[in-house]
Design a protein around this motif. Sequence first.
Motif, PDB file in Angstrom:
ATOM      1  N   GLU A 126      -0.853  13.549 -26.729  1.00 10.32           N
ATOM      2  CA  GLU A 126      -2.031  13.793 -25.905  1.00 10.32           C
ATOM      3  C   GLU A 126      -2.168  12.701 -24.851  1.00 10.32           C
ATOM      4  O   GLU A 126      -2.448  12.983 -23.679  1.00 10.32           O
ATOM      5  CB  GLU A 126      -3.274  13.852 -26.783  1.00 10.32           C
ATOM      6  CG  GLU A 126      -4.559  14.151 -26.009  1.00 10.32           C
ATOM      7  CD  GLU A 126      -5.787  14.119 -26.917  1.00 10.32           C
ATOM      8  OE1 GLU A 126      -6.564  15.085 -26.900  1.00 10.32           O
ATOM      9  OE2 GLU A 126      -5.953  13.100 -27.635  1.00 10.32           O
ATOM     10  N   ASP A 127      -1.969  11.437 -25.240  1.00  6.88           N
ATOM     11  CA  ASP A 127      -2.078  10.328 -24.290  1.00  6.88           C
ATOM     12  C   ASP A 127      -1.031  10.451 -23.187  1.00  6.88           C
ATOM     13  O   ASP A 127      -1.328  10.213 -22.009  1.00  6.88           O
ATOM     14  CB  ASP A 127      -1.898   8.994 -25.026  1.00  6.88           C
ATOM     15  CG  ASP A 127      -3.027   8.683 -25.989  1.00  6.88           C
ATOM     16  OD1 ASP A 127      -4.134   9.229 -25.795  1.00  6.88           O
ATOM     17  OD2 ASP A 127      -2.798   7.905 -26.932  1.00  6.88           O
ATOM     18  N   LYS A 184      -1.957  13.289 -20.766  1.00  7.03           N
ATOM     19  CA  LYS A 184      -3.082  12.892 -19.909  1.00  7.03           C
ATOM     20  C   LYS A 184      -2.632  11.902 -18.831  1.00  7.03           C
ATOM     21  O   LYS A 184      -3.083  11.978 -17.681  1.00  7.03           O
ATOM     22  CB  LYS A 184      -4.207  12.304 -20.758  1.00  7.03           C
ATOM     23  CG  LYS A 184      -4.960  13.349 -21.574  1.00  7.03           C
ATOM     24  CD  LYS A 184      -6.092  12.726 -22.384  1.00  7.03           C
ATOM     25  CE  LYS A 184      -6.898  13.796 -23.116  1.00  7.03           C
ATOM     26  NZ  LYS A 184      -7.999  13.201 -23.934  1.00  7.03           N
ATOM     27  N   SER A 213      -0.856  13.892 -16.266  1.00  5.72           N
ATOM     28  CA  SER A 213      -1.820  14.621 -15.439  1.00  5.72           C
ATOM     29  C   SER A 213      -2.363  13.743 -14.316  1.00  5.72           C
ATOM     30  O   SER A 213      -2.471  14.174 -13.161  1.00  5.72           O
ATOM     31  CB  SER A 213      -2.964  15.142 -16.306  1.00  5.72           C
ATOM     32  OG  SER A 213      -3.872  15.901 -15.532  1.00  5.72           O
ATOM     33  N   VAL A 267      -4.784  20.110 -20.075  1.00  4.91           N
ATOM     34  CA  VAL A 267      -4.519  19.624 -21.436  1.00  4.91           C
ATOM     35  C   VAL A 267      -5.405  20.361 -22.433  1.00  4.91           C
ATOM     36  O   VAL A 267      -6.630  20.345 -22.322  1.00  4.91           O
ATOM     37  CB  VAL A 267      -4.767  18.105 -21.533  1.00  4.91           C
ATOM     38  CG1 VAL A 267      -4.413  17.603 -22.939  1.00  4.91           C
ATOM     39  CG2 VAL A 267      -3.960  17.363 -20.471  1.00  4.91           C
ATOM     40  N   SER A 323      -6.317  20.361 -26.314  1.00  3.71           N
ATOM     41  CA  SER A 323      -6.197  19.539 -27.518  1.00  3.71           C
ATOM     42  C   SER A 323      -6.665  20.304 -28.750  1.00  3.71           C
ATOM     43  O   SER A 323      -7.767  20.852 -28.760  1.00  3.71           O
ATOM     44  CB  SER A 323      -7.008  18.254 -27.357  1.00  3.71           C
ATOM     45  OG  SER A 323      -6.542  17.512 -26.244  1.00  3.71           O
TER      46      SER A 323
END
Length: 313
Positions: free
Chosen positions: A185-186, A189, A192, A205, A207
């Motif tokens: 996820e990090d 991001k 992005s 994203v 999640s």
Amino acid sequence: MRRAIAALSAAALLAGTAACGANPPEAEGILNGESSQGVGAADLRQTLDHGLHDRLPAKNKASGTLVSANNGSFPPYEIAGSDGRSLSGASADLSTALSQLLGVKIEHVTVDGLPSLLTGIKADRYDFAMGPVGDFPERESANDFVDWVREFVVFAVPKGNPKHIGSIADTCGMKISVMAGGSAEDVVKSQSAACVQQGKPAVGVQSYKDQPTAILAVRSHRADGFFSSQAPLSYFVKQSGDDLELAGTGKANGFDDLYQGSVVAKDSPLRDVLLEGFRKLIENGTYNKVMTKWGLTANMLDKPGVNLAPRKG
């Protein structure tokens, strides 16, 4: 006393199948009912190591149990059953072997997401997480990792890869599903933000708290790809038949060397017990049997290690 411990060790063969929590209803059918096809009892059987048992924390020796937290299905390592109690997979099989080696019962508890798992271990609500959980320097400030696999992060995409995702750099303007609170996820991001800086559309994203729901987003075309560890994605692709394929393999995809393992509280005496336990399972061939059975030979380590996450600089 030792006779009682030995009796507990024999009974602990069942420990790897006890769990609470389950896959979410919308994910039923994703795992296709193969969760019970693990390593046989004879291949998991271990001789109680009295030295390792004696090194366990006093509370665990007194209770005869270790509580291992997981955050739901992470196949082929952890597969939560639809009955809300069972757990299977490579991690469950290794837990069964470890429980006999250490002479304590390992109880599996499903918690709500990775952040809850890590904070729960830090707060002593759970003894450890069998994992494997991604080992990163920032996570080591509060926890120690006993790493027993190496992993790679790739994409699961619809068959034919219609959006032509070749690496993390190709995701600008894409809808990408990830596990909430995880390292992937990090990375997405950050990608992005890089897309926006380059004048390109941001990454959408998405999640999710569990793997099956995240992969379902791709299969139902709500997401263009699921960015996660290669081992579980390979499992999902196999289960999907002709629906999915892997993309972005052989690329760094925003990660350095990635190690995963069991998690304990910082400086817990359980850390070195688990380290020695995994070393013994590797040396006696049990680890190889489990990893081979679950199609994880590419993720095997020659020996376990503590806090193997690479440091920059």
